[in-house]
Structures are given as structure tokens and as C-alpha cells.
Design a protein around this motif. Structure first.
Motif, PDB file in Angstrom:
ATOM      1  N   TYR A 110      -4.278   7.929   4.092  1.00 27.54           N
ATOM      2  CA  TYR A 110      -4.536   6.606   4.647  1.00 27.54           C
ATOM      3  C   TYR A 110      -3.834   5.619   3.721  1.00 27.54           C
ATOM      4  CZ  TYR A 110      -8.270   6.086   1.093  1.00 27.54           C
ATOM      5  OH  TYR A 110      -8.967   6.022  -0.079  1.00 27.54           O
ATOM      6  N   GLN A 155       0.839  -1.196   0.000  1.00 22.24           N
ATOM      7  CA  GLN A 155       0.000   0.000   0.000  1.00 22.24           C
ATOM      8  C   GLN A 155       0.877   1.250   0.000  1.00 22.24           C
ATOM      9  OE1 GLN A 155      -2.119  -1.704   3.485  1.00 22.24           O
ATOM     10  NE2 GLN A 155      -3.916  -0.698   2.606  1.00 22.24           N
ATOM     11  N   TRP A 183      -3.151   3.398   0.948  1.00 22.38           N
ATOM     12  CA  TRP A 183      -3.911   3.231  -0.307  1.00 22.38           C
ATOM     13  C   TRP A 183      -3.382   2.039  -1.078  1.00 22.38           C
ATOM     14  CZ3 TRP A 183      -2.563   2.889  -5.401  1.00 22.38           C
ATOM     15  CH2 TRP A 183      -3.598   3.021  -6.340  1.00 22.38           C
ATOM     16  N   PRO A 184      -4.276   1.227  -1.638  1.00 24.89           N
ATOM     17  CA  PRO A 184      -5.732   1.289  -1.515  1.00 24.89           C
ATOM     18  C   PRO A 184      -6.212   0.811  -0.145  1.00 24.89           C
ATOM     19  CG  PRO A 184      -5.079  -0.565  -2.903  1.00 24.89           C
ATOM     20  CD  PRO A 184      -3.833   0.184  -2.584  1.00 24.89           C
ATOM     21  N   TYR A 185      -7.437   1.137   0.160  1.00 25.90           N
ATOM     22  CA  TYR A 185      -7.958   0.909   1.510  1.00 25.90           C
ATOM     23  C   TYR A 185      -8.011  -0.563   1.880  1.00 25.90           C
ATOM     24  CZ  TYR A 185     -12.394  -0.883  -0.282  1.00 25.90           C
ATOM     25  OH  TYR A 185     -13.346  -1.643  -0.896  1.00 25.90           O
ATOM     26  N   ASP A 186      -8.082  -1.440   0.864  1.00 20.59           N
ATOM     27  CA  ASP A 186      -8.306  -2.859   1.157  1.00 20.59           C
ATOM     28  C   ASP A 186      -7.056  -3.712   1.005  1.00 20.59           C
ATOM     29  OD1 ASP A 186      -8.253  -2.425  -1.548  1.00 20.59           O
ATOM     30  OD2 ASP A 186     -10.032  -3.624  -2.020  1.00 20.59           O
ATOM     31  N   ASP A 205       1.744   4.824   1.366  1.00 16.57           N
ATOM     32  CA  ASP A 205       1.572   5.460   2.675  1.00 16.57           C
ATOM     33  C   ASP A 205       1.145   6.914   2.495  1.00 16.57           C
ATOM     34  OD1 ASP A 205       1.580   5.999   5.367  1.00 16.57           O
ATOM     35  OD2 ASP A 205       3.764   6.206   5.516  1.00 16.57           O
ATOM     36  N   ASN A 251     -14.705   8.452  -7.780  1.00 17.09           N
ATOM     37  CA  ASN A 251     -15.108   7.956  -6.466  1.00 17.09           C
ATOM     38  C   ASN A 251     -16.575   7.542  -6.466  1.00 17.09           C
ATOM     39  OD1 ASN A 251     -14.759   7.829  -3.369  1.00 17.09           O
ATOM     40  ND2 ASN A 251     -16.494   9.212  -3.635  1.00 17.09           N
ATOM     41  N   GLU A 272     -11.202   3.388  -6.398  1.00 14.92           N
ATOM     42  CA  GLU A 272     -10.392   3.767  -5.243  1.00 14.92           C
ATOM     43  C   GLU A 272      -9.277   4.689  -5.745  1.00 14.92           C
ATOM     44  OE1 GLU A 272      -8.486   3.499  -1.292  1.00 14.92           O
ATOM     45  OE2 GLU A 272     -10.356   4.062  -2.264  1.00 14.92           O
ATOM     46  N   GLY A 287     -10.717   9.742  -1.499  1.00 19.39           N
ATOM     47  CA  GLY A 287      -9.565   8.905  -1.765  1.00 19.39           C
ATOM     48  C   GLY A 287      -8.395   9.361  -0.920  1.00 19.39           C
ATOM     49  N   SER A 288      -7.261   8.726  -1.119  1.00 19.91           N
ATOM     50  CA  SER A 288      -6.077   9.069  -0.345  1.00 19.91           C
ATOM     51  C   SER A 288      -5.240  10.108  -1.083  1.00 19.91           C
ATOM     52  CB  SER A 288      -5.234   7.826  -0.065  1.00 19.91           C
ATOM     53  OG  SER A 288      -4.227   8.104   0.893  1.00 19.91           O
ATOM     54  N   ASN A 290      -8.360   0.778  -9.200  1.00 21.86           N
ATOM     55  CA  ASN A 290      -7.534   1.732  -8.464  1.00 21.86           C
ATOM     56  C   ASN A 290      -6.970   2.776  -9.421  1.00 21.86           C
ATOM     57  OD1 ASN A 290      -7.836   0.239  -6.030  1.00 21.86           O
ATOM     58  ND2 ASN A 290      -6.193  -1.137  -6.662  1.00 21.86           N
TER      59      ASN A 290
END
Length: 230
Positions: A9, A4, A11-14, A6, A176, A181, A212-213, A156
Motif C-alpha cells: 500500500y 509515498q 507508504w506511509p499510509y497518511d 509504492d 507496529n 508506521e 506495515g507496507s 516512520n
């Protein structure tokens, strides 16, 4: 699998992601917005802050290509007969002294086929990298972008380009709402007025990343580079 990124948050959230499920969206890095004799500069806008992100956007583009991410470019460009140009948009451009469709140094302003509608040479698309010509700000309105992404299984999206308070944020918000994502690269995006860029980034950061991030280009590139070295 890639780690992910940094950002505001992870990314991606999952969790970890694959290049096959991601795309880099390079927004409106075209002559009409970046060249000194392009439409935007001729309206009196300061294109310096926009031109300043080209080298970093190029680094992001190179890293994405190295990781085999699907890359999509967008341009704001109308049909030659201006049939997709709303009357109010034409009226606003006339107020700026440079009507859309008017002949300029790069061809007709914001019309397909001229140099103003081409991606600047430093970021020139390669074969197989689509260029989406959009009649407005969001790249999802009046285009086949959503179909192109879904046909490839992309979920993504990473955003670079201009302008943060215009086409970038409009496309990001629409993405979004369609379930993508999103990650915006805060230093590989820009507005002609730096304060407008800062305000938009602040807005997008609210609620822990409502759309999104957010991350820097180096944070994104480092994830791609780590994968290349593994």
C-alpha cells in the motif's frame, strides 16, 4: 516532502513524509551472522543468502544517508558477564554446538566487544549512527531504541537486514504495536533459508499489510532519489 513509496500500500499510509520523521533500521548485519567464521556459520547454517543482500543493503544505506534519514543499527550481543542471557537461550545455543559466550574466531560468540558483534565493514556505521545491542530478537526489548526514536520525532521506520523470520519481523511487529508506521524492504532482507524469508514476507503481506507496507529497495531508493533531484 517526499512522495509515498509504492509498496503493498502507499507508504506511509497518511501521505507524503519528511526525512526528519523517518529512520532506517539496519538489523543485525554483524560478523557473527555474516562472516564465514562467525557464530551462525559455525553452527552449520548457510550464510550465503544473508551475505547476498549486503550490496543492496549498502545501496539503501547510502540513499538514506543522502536524504539525511536517521540511521540505526542493531546487533544481537550480550553483556560480557552473560547476565542478560536467559537459561533457555544458552541451552539452545549449546545444542547447536556453539554456546553463546564461548570463544570463537571472532571473539566470544554473540557477546559485546568482539568482532562478531560489530557491523560488517561494508555497512560500517558513521559517527552519530547508534548501534543498539539487544539481548534478544526484538530491538525494542531491553534497549533504549524507542526512546531514541521518539526523542527525534520519528514515526516512520524502514527495515533492512537479517533475518526476516527472526530479528527483522520481531522488531517490525513490536514497532507496529508501538504505533510506528513500518516499511520492510523485501529484497534488502533475508533469512538463511530462502523459503523462510518467502514465508515471512507472505505472512506480513496478509490483510493488505497487517504490520506495515512492503516494497523493494529500488522503490524506496527511487523516492529518495527523486527528492534529491527536485
Amino acid at each position: 516532502m517526499l512522495a509515498q513509496v509504492d509498496g503493498i500500500y502507499p507508504w506511509p499510509y497518511d501521505g507524503p513524509w519528511t526525512p526528519a520523521g523517518a529512520a532506517l533500521i539496519v538489523v543485525d548485519m554483524q560478523g557473527d551472522f555474516l562472516e564465514p567464521d562467525g557464530w551462525l556459520a559455525l553452527t552449520g547454517a548457510d550464510i550465503g543468502p544473508l551475505d547476498a543482500v549486503v550490496p543492496l543493503a549498502k545501496r539503501v544505506l547510502q540513499a538514506a544517508r543522502g536524504a539525511e534519514l536517521f540511521t540505526v543499527f542493531t546487533v544481537e550481543a550480550h553483556r560480557s558477564d552473560l547476565s542478560d542471557l536467559p537459561d533457555n537461550k544458552l541451552w539452545r545455543s549449546r545444542r547447536l554446538g556453539r554456546a553463546i559466550g564461548q570463544e570463537g574466531p571472532l571473539g566470544r560468540h554473540l557477546v559485546r566487544g568482539g568482532r562478531g558483534a560489530e557491523i560488517v565493514p561494508a555497512l560500517a556505521p558513521r559517527e552519530g549512527e547508534p548501534v543498539i545491542a539487544k539481548p534478544g530478537k526484538s530491538a525494542f526489548i531491553g534497549t533504549d531504541l524507542d526512546q531514541l526514536l521518539r526523542r527525534r520525532g520519528v514515526r516512520n521506520l524502514v527495515f533492512a537486514g537479517i533475518t526476516t523470520d527472526g530479528a527483522v519481523q520481531c522488531t517490525l511487529r513490536d514497532a507496529n504495536d508501538r504505533g510506528y508506521e513500518c516499511l520492510i524492504l523485501v529484497d534488502a532482507t533475508a533469512s538463511d533459508v530462502p523459503a523462510h524469508h518467502a514465508d515471512q514476507i507472505h505472512t506480513l503481506s496478509l490483510a493488505g499489510g497487517h504490520y506495515g507496507s512492503l516494497a523493494t529497495a529500488d522503490q524506496f531508493i527511487s523516492v529518495l532519489s527523486a527528492e534529491a533531484l527536485s
